[in-house]
Design a protein around this motif. Structure first.
Motif, PDB file in Angstrom:
ATOM      1  N   MET A 121     -18.148  39.198  -6.219  1.00  0.00           N
ATOM      2  CA  MET A 121     -19.586  39.047  -6.481  1.00  0.00           C
ATOM      3  C   MET A 121     -20.452  39.515  -5.527  1.00  0.00           C
ATOM      4  N   GLU A 124     -20.623  43.247  -6.004  1.00  0.00           N
ATOM      5  CA  GLU A 124     -21.425  43.591  -6.951  1.00  0.00           C
ATOM      6  C   GLU A 124     -23.138  43.446  -6.630  1.00  0.00           C
ATOM      7  N   GLU A 125     -23.590  42.243  -6.038  1.00  0.00           N
ATOM      8  CA  GLU A 125     -24.815  42.209  -5.620  1.00  0.00           C
ATOM      9  C   GLU A 125     -25.383  43.425  -4.636  1.00  0.00           C
ATOM     10  N   ASN A 126     -24.446  43.726  -3.905  1.00  0.00           N
ATOM     11  CA  ASN A 126     -24.909  44.757  -3.060  1.00  0.00           C
ATOM     12  C   ASN A 126     -24.449  46.225  -3.083  1.00  0.00           C
ATOM     13  N   TRP A 128     -25.486  49.458  -5.935  1.00  0.00           N
ATOM     14  CA  TRP A 128     -26.448  49.892  -6.845  1.00  0.00           C
ATOM     15  C   TRP A 128     -26.268  51.267  -7.094  1.00  0.00           C
TER      16      TRP A 128
END
Length: 314
Positions: A121, A124-126, A128
């Protein structure tokens, strides 16, 4: 150390067996950079551990139907690769296929430890990736999925396809052979029943597509055969002299236009390209940086560029 390497190799072979219907010993030897004798010995170790492996000379190895053991843990590197692959899939495949991929990733997540899920997680959040633009026709969100299904099931497709030189789409019934990604677009090679010949199509130019229940009318060679024929088209050798300070800006997209080599000479870079469409595609790309580069060869490219500049409407 050697024992540890062998253990990890045997585990990796086992997961390869789970992932594929048939594995050839030579392919495994090439993958792990070991001898065939080593692979045979590893296979015997798996059999002795109770793994039901079926092997046939000239065919390869496979697991007995229905035998599966879910993985219980992943390494940090494997988790990173899962996150990267999900981001790449979202960027490069159509929405329909990405939904299926996300479902598959979700099933894999269910086997992860709690700490691994948190790590995933966080990554994924970091992470792009920018949108690739109009890679697919928004009105046909499942085009890539339909093509993959067609190839795997050997079923023809019916599509409405608008070629770049046409104002309207026309209906084609084709037998897809293979799919490939080049530049910023997805393409596929197919046998066109209308033209009675193999053709290349760009997926974003499909306006409507559906798979039929009709089986292919002929046996097709592997995709590589048709791509090799495509690559064998006549090409032109192009040489440019680019200002040294500006040459770095061409590194991002020059490979799409047949870049082959470069050589630094004084305050410039001599770049060599091989292009099969130098009078249009390459010439128009060259105009983007023409004030910083000189065409050394061929003369026909110079003539084409002059013609385009002459017709510019300002």
């Amino acid at each position: 150390m050697e024992i540890t390497k062998r253990f990890h190799r045997i585990i990796a072979i086992y997961f390869q067996l789970q992932a594929r219907s048939v594995l050839k010993a030579q392919d495994l030897a090439d993958r792990f950079d070991v001898s065939l004798r080593t692979i045979y010995r590893d296979m015997r170790s798996l059999e002795q551990a109770g793994i039901p492996i079926y092997g046939e000379a000239g065919t390869g190895y496979s697991l007995s139907e229905g035998y599966r053991l879910p993985p219980t843990s992943f390494t940090q590197e494997e988790i990173i690769s899962l996150v990267a692959s999900e981001k790449l899939m979202k960027k490069f495949v159509d929405p329909h296929m990405f939904r299926h991929f996300s479902t598959a990733i979700g099933k894999i997540r269910s086997y992860l430890r709690y700490s691994d899920k948190l790590n995933m997680m966080l990554l994924e959040e970091n992470t792009w990736m920018s949108s690739p633009g109009l890679t697919f026709n928004e009105r046909v969100p499942d085009a890539l999925s339909v093509l993959f299904e067609s190839i795997s099931m050997r079923k023809t497709i019916v599509m409405e396809y608008r070629a770049i030189y046409r104002d309207q789409a026309n209906t084609r019934k084709v037998e897809p052979v293979g799919i490939y990604h080049e530049g910023n677009f997805w393409y596929f090679v197919a046998y066109c029943q209308l033209r009675k010949a193999y053709r290349q199509f760009r997926i974003d130019r499909i306006h409507k597509v559906s798979r039929t229940d009709e089986t292919f009318t002929r046996e097709h060679k592997p995709l590589s055969y048709y791509l090799d024929k495509k690559e064998s088209q006549p090409v032109w050798s192009i040489r440019l002299r680019v200002e040294l300070e500006y040459a770095k800006y061409l590194q991002w997209d020059r490979s799409y236009y047949g870049f082959e080599s470069e050589q630094i000479e004084n305050e410039s870079v001599i770049m060599t390209f091989q292009s099969s469409n130098h009078e249009q595609e390459f010439a128009r790309w060259y105009l983007r940086f023409a004030d910083h580069a000189e065409i050394l060869a061929p003369e026909s490219l110079k003539t084409c560029v002059r013609g385009i500049v002459k017709n510019i409407k300002i």
